[in-house]
Write an enzyme that holds these catalytic residues in place. Structure first.
Site, PDB file in Angstrom:
ATOM      1  N   GLU A 127       0.831  -1.215   0.000  1.00 10.85           N
ATOM      2  CA  GLU A 127       0.000   0.000   0.000  1.00 10.85           C
ATOM      3  C   GLU A 127       0.864   1.264   0.000  1.00 10.85           C
ATOM      4  OE1 GLU A 127      -2.823   1.043  -0.728  1.00 10.85           O
ATOM      5  OE2 GLU A 127      -4.160   1.274   0.992  1.00 10.85           O
ATOM      6  N   THR A 180      -4.267   9.632  -4.706  1.00 10.77           N
ATOM      7  CA  THR A 180      -4.190   9.685  -3.239  1.00 10.77           C
ATOM      8  C   THR A 180      -3.058  10.606  -2.807  1.00 10.77           C
ATOM      9  OG1 THR A 180      -5.083   7.463  -3.033  1.00 10.77           O
ATOM     10  CG2 THR A 180      -3.853   8.291  -1.161  1.00 10.77           C
TER      11      THR A 180
HETATM   12  N1  HSE Z   1      -7.057   7.321   4.497  1.00  7.27           N
HETATM   13  C1  HSE Z   1      -6.483   7.514   3.193  1.00  7.27           C
HETATM   14  C2  HSE Z   1      -6.708   8.930   2.747  1.00  7.27           C
HETATM   15  C3  HSE Z   1      -7.128   6.552   2.244  1.00  7.27           C
HETATM   16  O1  HSE Z   1      -7.799   9.442   2.938  1.00  7.27           O
HETATM   17  O2  HSE Z   1      -5.777   9.539   2.216  1.00  7.27           O
HETATM   18  C4  HSE Z   1      -6.558   6.620   0.874  1.00  7.27           C
HETATM   19  O3  HSE Z   1      -6.223   5.354   0.402  1.00  7.27           O
END
Ligand code: HSE
Length: 308
Positions: A127, A180
């Protein structure tokens, strides 16, 4: 010597619980087929059309498997076939699903010698390649199913399964790109204490609402005062989608993970369908193509479909 695993899409954050809360869906899912070989190394083939890297060092499943193999004394390798049912970059845990599916399959081929918590640790390596940050809020529900809280990553991984009443999820995925890494760059690096207080009150309220099946409490606690306001400009239609979803009967919702998908929790399947349609209507008007997914919360995480 061959195992097929299905690994589900997941929703992370759940409004107020940035980087700590998540839930598993039943579908869509990635299908990961692993074959154990005596030839060391990892060879990856993608049987989908997403053009993801097949070099194990740059592939989330490959990196997760490399982390696992470092703990295996035998000289073995894996041939990996990945069929992605979850579109990369959609905000429903696509990279987590592949990383989790790969290590769950490898563990089955190794006689289940690792615990799920150890597998989470390996999957997080994968990840991190995809998002640039080590976080487990998608990995945990993909591994365990249901609702999960990642209480801590350090010094020891601490993942808690959360009880929750039956809920139906509506997700709309507008076909716009939100990376992201970009969605994390817009976040504040410091938070005023007053906002933090409101946010952790909501996290506690949400968990209490889940535990007591108090849908009203769940609805008022989902709000995110810190992350969603910063990401709002990245997702056109988000504010209107929420207004229409609530009018159609949704309990509440917000951005799914780092977006661009938007999720809403609902009491019934019929409401979830109506809410999905209501959110979709916003993107029809904006001229943005979209997909809608409606389904229950997935009680199982990644699972072995067959072993040959
Ligand atoms: N918690 C993370 C974010 C999830 O909001 O950036 C993204 O994969």
């Amino acid at each position: 010597m061959t195992v097929l695993v299905h690994s589900p899409a997941t929703l992370s954050n759940l409004g107020c619980g940035f980087d700590v809360l998540g839930l598993a869906l039943e579908a869509p899912y990635d299908a990961i087929r692993l074959h154990r070989t005596d030839e060391p190394g990892i060879r990856i083939q993608h049987l989908d059309s997403y053009n993801l890297p097949t070099d194990p060092a740059h592939n989330v499943a490959g990196v997760a498997l490399q982390a696992l193999l470092r703990q295996v004394p035998e000289q073995i390798g894996f041939d990996v076939e990945i069929t992605k049912g979850i579109k990369p970059g959609s905000g429903v845990g696509s990279s987590a699903a592949s990383a989790v599916g790969a290590v769950v399959a490898a563990n089955a081929l190794l006689g289940h010698r690792f615990s799920k918590m150890q597998l989470v640790d390996f999957a997080m390596e994968g990840e991190a390649v995809a998002s640039g940050a080590r976080h487990a809020d998608n990995i945990a529900p993909a591994m365990f199913g249901g609702f999960t809280l990642v209480r801590a990553l350090e010094p020891t991984l601490d993942i808690v399964a959360l009880a929750a009443p039956p809920l139906w999820v509506a997700v709309v995925h507008p076909q716009i790109e939100v990376k992201t890494s970009d969605a994390r760059k817009v976040l504040p690096t410091a938070v005023p204490l007053g906002l933090a207080v409101r946010q952790w009150a909501n996290v506690a309220g949400l968990v209490a609402g889940f535990t007591t099946a108090d849908y009203e409490l769940i609805g008022r606690s989902l709000d995110d005062y810190i992350v969603e306001p910063a990401r709002l400009p990245l997702i056109p239609g988000l504010a209107e989608a929420r207004v229409r979803a609530l009018a159609a009967g949704a309990i509440g919702g917000g951005i799914s993970g780092s977006g661009p998908s938007i999720f809403m929790l609902n009491k019934t399947e019929a409401t979830a369908q109506a809410v999905g349609d209501a959110m979709g209507s916003v993107f029809t008007e904006l001229g943005i193509a979209f997909n809608v997914y409606v389904g229950p919360v997935g009680t199982e995480g990644a699972r072995v479909i067959h072993e040959l």
